[in-house]
Structure formats: structure tokens, C-alpha cells
Scaffold this motif. Structure first.
Motif, PDB file in Angstrom:
ATOM      1  N   THR A 203       0.833  -1.207   0.000  1.00  0.00           N
ATOM      2  CA  THR A 203       0.000   0.000   0.000  1.00  0.00           C
ATOM      3  C   THR A 203       0.867   1.256   0.000  1.00  0.00           C
ATOM      4  OG1 THR A 203      -0.163  -0.171   2.412  1.00  0.00           O
ATOM      5  CG2 THR A 203      -1.988  -1.078   1.116  1.00  0.00           C
ATOM      6  N   GLU A 204       1.953   1.240   0.770  1.00  0.00           N
ATOM      7  CA  GLU A 204       2.864   2.388   0.790  1.00  0.00           C
ATOM      8  C   GLU A 204       3.622   2.510  -0.527  1.00  0.00           C
ATOM      9  OE1 GLU A 204       3.009   4.692   3.213  1.00  0.00           O
ATOM     10  OE2 GLU A 204       1.317   3.585   4.042  1.00  0.00           O
ATOM     11  N   TYR A 205       3.973   1.379  -1.114  1.00  0.00           N
ATOM     12  CA  TYR A 205       4.665   1.398  -2.403  1.00  0.00           C
ATOM     13  C   TYR A 205       3.789   2.071  -3.456  1.00  0.00           C
ATOM     14  CZ  TYR A 205       7.753  -0.223  -6.133  1.00  0.00           C
ATOM     15  OH  TYR A 205       8.638  -0.269  -7.183  1.00  0.00           O
ATOM     16  N   ALA A 206       2.522   1.699  -3.485  1.00  0.00           N
ATOM     17  CA  ALA A 206       1.601   2.300  -4.458  1.00  0.00           C
ATOM     18  C   ALA A 206       1.438   3.795  -4.200  1.00  0.00           C
ATOM     19  CB  ALA A 206       0.248   1.591  -4.388  1.00  0.00           C
ATOM     20  N   ARG A 207       1.375   4.189  -2.941  1.00  0.00           N
ATOM     21  CA  ARG A 207       1.195   5.603  -2.597  1.00  0.00           C
ATOM     22  C   ARG A 207       2.403   6.441  -2.984  1.00  0.00           C
ATOM     23  NH1 ARG A 207       2.375   8.939   1.838  1.00  0.00           N
ATOM     24  NH2 ARG A 207       3.366   7.235   3.022  1.00  0.00           N
ATOM     25  N   LEU A 208       3.599   5.879  -2.836  1.00  0.00           N
ATOM     26  CA  LEU A 208       4.829   6.655  -2.993  1.00  0.00           C
ATOM     27  C   LEU A 208       5.531   6.436  -4.331  1.00  0.00           C
ATOM     28  CD1 LEU A 208       6.133   5.957   0.595  1.00  0.00           C
ATOM     29  CD2 LEU A 208       5.476   8.211  -0.283  1.00  0.00           C
ATOM     30  N   ARG A 209       5.032   5.537  -5.144  1.00  0.00           N
ATOM     31  CA  ARG A 209       5.771   5.122  -6.340  1.00  0.00           C
ATOM     32  C   ARG A 209       6.115   6.297  -7.256  1.00  0.00           C
ATOM     33  NH1 ARG A 209       4.851   3.604 -11.547  1.00  0.00           N
ATOM     34  NH2 ARG A 209       2.596   3.848 -11.384  1.00  0.00           N
ATOM     35  N   ASP A 210       5.142   7.151  -7.549  1.00  0.00           N
ATOM     36  CA  ASP A 210       5.421   8.265  -8.460  1.00  0.00           C
ATOM     37  C   ASP A 210       6.344   9.294  -7.812  1.00  0.00           C
ATOM     38  OD1 ASP A 210       3.867   7.130 -10.431  1.00  0.00           O
ATOM     39  OD2 ASP A 210       2.060   8.272  -9.915  1.00  0.00           O
ATOM     40  N   ALA A 211       6.084   9.640  -6.568  1.00  0.00           N
ATOM     41  CA  ALA A 211       6.885  10.663  -5.898  1.00  0.00           C
ATOM     42  C   ALA A 211       8.347  10.222  -5.743  1.00  0.00           C
ATOM     43  CB  ALA A 211       6.292  10.983  -4.535  1.00  0.00           C
ATOM     44  N   TRP A 212       8.546   8.933  -5.513  1.00  0.00           N
ATOM     45  CA  TRP A 212       9.895   8.421  -5.297  1.00  0.00           C
ATOM     46  C   TRP A 212      10.515   7.836  -6.559  1.00  0.00           C
ATOM     47  CZ3 TRP A 212       9.977   5.531   0.091  1.00  0.00           C
ATOM     48  CH2 TRP A 212       9.679   6.469   1.111  1.00  0.00           C
ATOM     49  N   ASN A 213       9.793   7.870  -7.669  1.00  0.00           N
ATOM     50  CA  ASN A 213      10.278   7.317  -8.939  1.00  0.00           C
ATOM     51  C   ASN A 213      10.686   5.849  -8.798  1.00  0.00           C
ATOM     52  OD1 ASN A 213      11.002   7.238 -11.673  1.00  0.00           O
ATOM     53  ND2 ASN A 213      13.108   7.897 -11.252  1.00  0.00           N
ATOM     54  N   LEU A 214       9.771   5.081  -8.239  1.00  0.00           N
ATOM     55  CA  LEU A 214      10.000   3.650  -8.060  1.00  0.00           C
ATOM     56  C   LEU A 214       9.514   2.880  -9.288  1.00  0.00           C
ATOM     57  CD1 LEU A 214       8.741   3.382  -4.370  1.00  0.00           C
ATOM     58  CD2 LEU A 214      11.126   3.424  -5.153  1.00  0.00           C
TER      59      LEU A 214
END
Length: 217
Positions: A203-214
Motif C-alpha cells: 500500500t505504501e509502495y503504491a502511494r509513494l511510487r510516483d513521488a519516489w520514482n520507483l
């Protein structure tokens, strides 16, 4: 980039994937692998990623693996040498990682012969586990995950990637895997490409993926 995702904060296992940057995109390399993490799951750690305010926070002795983005440090093992491109530390019976948060050597790998027995007093992380713990193979090969690199007191220490005992054996806060997975990582990691280690609940990965360029899941 090494990415580990789990099904939630309190889950003690996950999936490891590896990526290389291709221009502005991430390209997956190799096969996904099962890993185990801390027996109580994961919690926000101290690394390259900005502090987060939702979810548990990593503390010394909490049995959780640090979540976030972290540099990958030196490799280590029981053999004197290893063909990995990472800086490598051949471990001896006097090598310890200091997990006593009142010590000036907190969260550091030290040689008892150099710093003195008092400096490692109370430390539970004897690195040659095969010699200290009846042949334990966990640290036969592994590498440092640079959580809490400045040694912030009580924030957690001695976080490694190492070998697992079994697919159902969690860790005290590290990430553990098969010999074959670890050998692949050590052969693949290139310090000149500034490798990082990412661990996040999905859930955190999905939330942060764009902001962190994952990488895309």
C-alpha cells in the motif's frame, strides 16, 4: 535497485525484485524471489527517503525491518575474499556489530581486537555466527543495508541482507533469502551505479511510487 514488498506492516515475509535504470525508466532484471523480514514486520527506518508520519517507526529491538530507501553498504562473509564488486569484509571471530545504543560504536561493525572488549560489551551481533552459534550460516554471505547510518540512538542497528534458515523463519529486523538469491545479488551489484535497497508494504509502495520514482509493480 533492490525492491522488497510485503502485504502489510505486520507481515514477516515478502518478495524481492531487482531493477536497473534504463533512461528514465526502471527495467526488471532476474527472477522475483521470496524473502523473510523482521518477525514483527516492518516500520519506517532512517535512510535516503524523507520521514513519513503514517505507520510504525523503527526502534531498537522491535523485531521490525526498516522500511524506506537505503544505500547498500559493504558485503561480508565467512571467507576471506569474495568476487563481488562491492567492498568486501572477510569476517573474523572478533568482529561484532554493536547493537547497544549507549555505545559510541552503536550500529557499527568493529573488530574487538582493535576497539577492546569493553567497546563490544553487551553486543549480541557476533558476525562469525558459525563460530559463536554452533555453525550458524546466516552471515556466510551478506551485505549491509545502511539504515540509521549516523547511529541515531535507539533508532535501530545492524540491518543486513543475509541467508535465511528457512522460508518460514523471520529475522530480528534484517532481510533474509536463499543462498542462490544472495549469490546472484552479490554478483550483480555494482557500487559505481549507486545501488539502493527499498522495502515497503504494497500500500505504501503504491502511494509513494510516483513521488519516489520507483519501478512499476
Amino acid at each position: 535497485m533492490i525492491v522488497v514488498t510485503t502485504d502489510g506492516w505486520d507481515v514477516d515475509h515478502g518478495t524481492l525484485r531487482t531493477y536497473v535504470r534504463d533512461g528514465t525508466q526502471w527495467k526488471e532484471q532476474g527472477q522475483a524471489s521470496d524473502v523473510t523480514i523482521g518477525r514483527h514486520g516492518s516500520a519506517w527506518g532512517v535512510g535516503l527517503s524523507p520521514p513519513q508520519h503514517d505507520g510504525p517507526v523503527k526502534k531498537e529491538g522491535d523485531g521490525r525491518s526498516p522500511a524506506g530507501v537505503f544505500r547498500i553498504g559493504e558485503a561480508f562473509g565467512y571467507a576471506e575474499t569474495n568476487p563481488t564488486a562491492l567492498p568486501y569484509r572477510g569476517l573474523t571471530a572478533s568482529d561484532y556489530c554493536v547493537d547497544v545504543d549507549g555505545s559510541p560504536y552503536y550500529n557499527q561493525l568493529v573488530d574487538e581486537k582493535k576497539v577492546g572488549a569493553a567497546a563490544v560489551g553487551g553486543a549480541t551481533e557476533a558476525m562469525r555466527r558459525d563460530l559463536h552459534f554452533d555453525g550458524d550460516r546466516a552471515y556466510r554471505i551478506g551485505f549491509v543495508i545502511e539504515h540509521n547510518p549516523d547511529g541515531r540512538k535507539g533508532a535501530g542497528s545492524c540491518i543486513f541482507a543475509h541467508l535465511w534458515k528457512s522460508p518460514t523463519s523471520p529475522t530480528a529486523g534484517c532481510t533474509a533469502m536463499t543462498d542462490a538469491t544472495m549469490e546472484r545479488l552479490l554478483a550483480w551489484l555494482d557500487p559505481s551505479k549507486k545501488p539502493v535497497f527499498v522495502l515497503l508494504p504494497k500500500t505504501e509502495y503504491a502511494r509513494l511510487r510516483d513521488a519516489w520514482n520507483l519501478p512499476s509493480p
